[in-house]
Write a protein that holds these residues in place. Structure first.
Motif, short mmCIF file in Angstrom:
data_model
loop_
_atom_site.label_atom_id
_atom_site.label_comp_id
_atom_site.label_asym_id
_atom_site.label_seq_id
_atom_site.Cartn_x
_atom_site.Cartn_y
_atom_site.Cartn_z
N LYS A 53 54.01 8.71 82.23
CA LYS A 53 52.60 7.98 81.49
C LYS A 53 52.27 8.72 80.24
O LYS A 53 51.45 8.19 79.49
CB LYS A 53 51.45 8.34 82.56
N ASP A 54 52.80 9.73 79.99
CA ASP A 54 52.68 10.22 78.51
C ASP A 54 53.72 9.88 77.69
O ASP A 54 55.07 10.04 77.75
CB ASP A 54 52.88 11.84 78.84
N PRO A 55 53.38 9.11 76.62
CA PRO A 55 54.45 8.58 75.80
C PRO A 55 55.32 9.49 74.95
O PRO A 55 56.51 9.14 74.59
CB PRO A 55 53.58 7.55 74.69
N ALA A 56 54.58 10.69 74.64
CA ALA A 56 55.52 11.84 73.97
C ALA A 56 56.49 12.14 74.93
O ALA A 56 57.51 12.83 74.07
CB ALA A 56 54.30 12.86 73.32
N ARG A 57 56.42 12.23 76.20
CA ARG A 57 57.52 12.72 77.16
C ARG A 57 58.71 11.62 77.51
O ARG A 57 59.57 11.70 78.27
CB ARG A 57 56.84 13.19 78.37
N ARG A 58 58.39 10.46 76.90
CA ARG A 58 59.42 9.33 77.12
C ARG A 58 60.56 9.62 76.14
O ARG A 58 60.36 9.99 75.06
CB ARG A 58 58.77 8.04 76.87
N PRO A 59 61.72 9.26 76.41
CA PRO A 59 62.75 9.56 75.83
C PRO A 59 63.11 8.30 74.52
O PRO A 59 62.36 7.21 74.83
CB PRO A 59 64.20 9.28 76.55
N ARG A 60 63.63 8.63 73.47
CA ARG A 60 63.71 7.56 72.30
C ARG A 60 64.89 6.69 73.07
O ARG A 60 65.74 7.18 73.64
CB ARG A 60 64.26 8.05 71.13
N MET A 61 64.95 5.42 72.14
CA MET A 61 65.87 4.46 72.86
C MET A 61 67.53 4.83 72.47
O MET A 61 68.40 4.51 73.15
CB MET A 61 65.68 3.29 72.27
N VAL A 62 67.36 5.83 71.18
CA VAL A 62 68.95 6.43 71.29
C VAL A 62 69.33 7.26 72.29
O VAL A 62 70.64 7.29 72.75
CB VAL A 62 69.00 7.04 69.88
#
Length: 568
Positions: free
Chosen positions: A530-539
Motif C-alpha cells: 500500500k506504500d508506493p515507496a516500498r514497492r519495487p521498481r520494475m527493473v
C-alpha cells in the motif's frame, strides 16, 4: 506553511524541548495602501513535543509529534502533507495515525492527526554536546554540505544521523548544540514608497486620458471617411459574398483538418498518414463483423492485417508518447488518420493474432496457458514496463495496466497495448481519476498521485491473475489483491496454504513447481504494498521474474532465495 503552527497550538508554545522543526511561514507587512499588503516568507524554529509511537508491522516504531489539523474544503491527506505541512510528514503516515478516517470521504471540520517527524538526541549525542535535533525537509536544490553550513554543523554530523541516501523531500535531522540565527527578508520601506506610488498614479491617469482623447478624435474621422464609400463597395460585393457563403462548409472542414494536423505535426515524419477512404474500405465501412473489441476494428489493406482504433479527437497525447517509444513488448503504432468530417481520429496498430490475456485467462475455456507460458508473459510485460519507466525521458506512466490491455502474438509473447490514459512525466497530481476497478493503486484513488509505482501495483494484480486464473474484481465486488495481505509476513507453512488456495486448478493439474509459484506470488505481494515507496521498481521485478524462470526451467537449482527487495 505548517497550519497548526501558524495558529500557535499548545505543543509549540510549551517550554523549548529538544526536538524542533524548521518551518517557513508567511507573514504580512503593514499595508502600503488601504487595499494592498505584502507577504514575505519567514523561516523559524518551532519546539515540538516528540514521542515514540508504536504503529504496526508496516511502519514499525515512529517518532513523531501529533499535530491536529482541521480539514477544509478540497483537502486530502496528500495535499495537506505536501503543501501545508511542507512534507514534514507523509500521507501514508497520516492514514496510519487516523485508521478510522477514509481518505476519500473527508468532511470539512474533521479533526485529523498529522504526525510531524521528529527525533530526540540519544545519550551518546547528548554527551557530545548535541542539545537539539532539528527536523528539516531536504529540498531538491539542497546538498548535504549546504544544509550543514546553513545550520553551522559539519557535513559528517548530518550523515552520521541520516545516512548518505537522502532524497528530495525526505525529513532529515540536524544535530545542533545551539540554534543558529536564520536570516529573514526585510520588508520594503513603506512611507516613501506609498507617496511615490500615489504620485505616479496621478501622473499616469492624466497622461492616459490625454492620449485617449486624441485617439477618439482620429477614430471618428476614420469612421466618417469609410462610411462615405461603404455603399458603393457593398453593391459590388454581393456576388462575391454569395460565392463565399456557398463554399464556407468546405473551408470550415479544411480548417479543422489543418488544426488537427498541426497538433500531430511532430508525428508526420515517423508514421504513415492514412486516408479515411482506405480505412473504410479495409473495414467494410467499419462493419460490426470487423469489430474486435470496444472501438477497435480489424482491417486488411496493402496485403497486411491491422488493428484500427476509432476515437474522438483526444489522441494527441497518445501519439506524442507512442512516437518516442520503441520496444518489442509494446504494440507498435503503424500510422494514423484524421477524418475532418466528424473530427474522428484513427490509430492504426500492428495486429496481434492471439488477442488479449484476459480472454485466455477468463473467457477461453478451451485455451490452456502452461506455467512456463504464464511466466514468459509476466516477464514480457515487466520488460515493457521497465522500458517506459526507465528508458524514456520524461518517464511514461501507462496508468491502465490490466490483462485486457496485454496482447499475445502467435508465439504467445506479450505486448502492452492501449496508451490512451498514459501520462508523460510522473509524481503529478490529478483530480480526474480514471482506470479499472481492481487494478487502481490506493494512492491514486485517495490523492490522485500519478507515478510509475501505480503501474507496479497494477502489474502485481496481473501476476495474481496469472497465478490464480481469477478476475481482478469478481461479481461480488471482492478485490483479488486483498486476498494476499500478509503473505510476506507469514511462515513457510502459511505461505504454502495461501498458494494452494490461490492456484489456478489448471496449474494444479499441470503439477508445476510450487516453489516457482510461491516466488511469483512473493513478487506480486511486494508490488501490491500500500506504500508506493516500498514497492519495487520494475527493473527489480523483471530481474526477479527472469531469475525464477531460469531456476524453474534450467538444470541449475542454485540460489533459490528471494531477491533482497522482497525482504524489505
Amino acid at each position: 506553511m505548517v497550519p497548526e503552527l501558524n495558529q500557535a497550538p499548545q505543543a509549540t508554545l510549551a517550554e523549548p524541548t529538544k526536538p524542533l522543526i524548521h518551518a517557513k511561514l508567511t507573514f504580512s507587512t503593514k499595508p502600503l495602501l488601504p487595499t494592498s499588503s505584502t507577504w514575505l516568507p519567514l523561516s523559524l524554529f518551532i519546539p515540538i513535543t516528540c514521542s515514540c509511537n508504536s504503529i504496526n508491522a508496516t511502519f514499525g516504531s515512529l517518532s513523531a509529534a501529533k499535530i491536529t489539523y482541521t480539514i477544509k474544503e478540497g483537502d486530502t491527506f496528500y495535499l495537506v502533507s505536501t503543501g501545508d505541512f511542507q512534507n514534514l510528514t507523509t500521507y501514508e503516515s497520516v492514514e496510519v495515525f487516523n485508521p478510522s478516517s477514509v481518505p476519500t470521504l473527508l468532511l470539512v471540520g474533521d479533526e485529523i492527526v498529522f504526525p510531524v517527524f521528529c527525533k530526540c538526541p540519544n545519550e551518546t549525542q547528548a554527551q557530545t554536546g548535541v542539545n537539539y535535533l532539528v527536523s528539516y525537509v531536504f529540498q531538491p536544490y539542497d546538498n548535504l554540505s549546504s544544509v550543514a553550513s546553513r545550520f553551522g554543523v559539519q557535513t559528517q554530523d548530518v550523515t552520521n544521523i541520516n545516512g548518505n541516501e537522502i532524497r528530495p523531500f525526505d525529513t532529515i535531522f540536524i544535530p545542533v548544540n545551539q540554534l543558529p540565527i536564520l536570516s529573514q527578508p526585510e520588508p520594503p520601506p513603506e512611507a516613501s514608497r506609498g507617496k511615490t506610488e500615489r504620485k505616479g498614479t496621478i501622473v499616469g491617469l492624466a497622461t492616459g486620458l490625454g492620449i485617449c482623447g486624441v485617439l477618439l478624435i482620429v477614430l471618428l474621422g476614420v469612421l466618417l471617411h469609410r462610411d462615405a464609400f461603404s455603399r458603393k463597395r457593398d453593391i459590388g460585393r454581393v456576388e462575391d459574398n454569395d460565392k463565399l457563403l456557398s463554399n464556407r462548409p468546405v473551408m470550415e472542414m479544411k480548417g479543422i483538418e489543418v488544426n488537427l494536423m498541426a497538433d500531430v505535426s511532430d508525428c508526420l515524419d515517423k508514421y504513415k498518414v492514412f486516408n479515411i477512404e482506405e480505412l473504410r474500405e479495409a473495414t467494410d465501412c467499419f462493419d460490426e463483423s470487423c469489430l474486435i473489441q470496444g472501438s477497435v476494428y480489424r482491417g486488411s489493406f496493402n496485403g497486411g492485417i491491422y488493428a484500427i482504433k476509432k476515437m474522438k479527437w483526444n489522441a494527441c497525447e497518445e501519439l506524442k508518447i507512442l512516437q518516442k517509444v520503441n520496444h518489442g513488448n509494446l504494440v507498435k503504432l503503424e500510422g494514423f488518420c484524421i477524418d475532418p468530417e466528424d473530427t474522428n481520429c484513427y490509430l492504426v496498430y500492428e495486429f496481434i493474432e492471439n488477442g488479449c490475456l484476459y480472454s485466455w485467462l477468463h473467457q477461453n475455456n478451451n485455451g490452456k496457458l502452461s506455467w512456463k507460458t504464464r511466466l514468459r508473459i509476466a516477464m514480457d510485460v515487466a520488460n515493457g514496463l521497465q522500458y517506459i519507466h526507465e528508458h524514456t525521458s520524461p518517464k511514461v506512466v501507462h496508468k491502465d495496466i490490466k490483462s485486457s490491455n496485454i496482447l499475445l502474438d502467435n508465439n504467445m509473447r506479450a505486448k502492452i497495448a492501449n496508451f490512451g490514459l498514459a501520462k508523460s512525466g510522473c509524481n503529478a497530481i490529478t483530480v480526474h481519476i480514471v482506470g479499472t476497478q481492481g487494478y487502481i493503486a490506493p494512492e491514486y484513488v485517495s490523492d490522485g498521485l500519478v507515478s510509475t509505482k501505480m503501474d507496479v501495483f497494477s502489474f502485481g494484480v496481473v501476476l495474481l491473475e496469472l497465478v490464480s486464473g481469477r478476475e481482478a474484481n469478481d461479481e461480488e465486488g471482492k478485490l483479488l489483491w486483498a486476498s494476499v495481505n500478509g503473505f510476506l509476513d507469514g511462515n513457510e507453512t502459511r505461505k504454502v496454504e495461501i498458494v494452494k488456495g490461490m492456484m489456478d486448478p489448471r496449474l494444479v493439474e499441470e503439477s508445476c513447481s510450487m516453489e516457482s509459484v510461491m516466488n511469483v506470488l512473493a513478487v506480486a505481494t511486494a508490488c501490491l504494498n500500500k506504500d508506493p515507496a516500498r514497492r519495487p521498481r520494475m527493473v527489480d521485478v523483471a530481474y526477479a521474474l527472469s531469475k525464477n524462470y531460469d531456476l524453474c526451467f534450467d538444470v541449475s537449482e542454485d540460489g533459490l532465495s528471494a531477491p533482497p527487495f522482497l525482504a524489505r
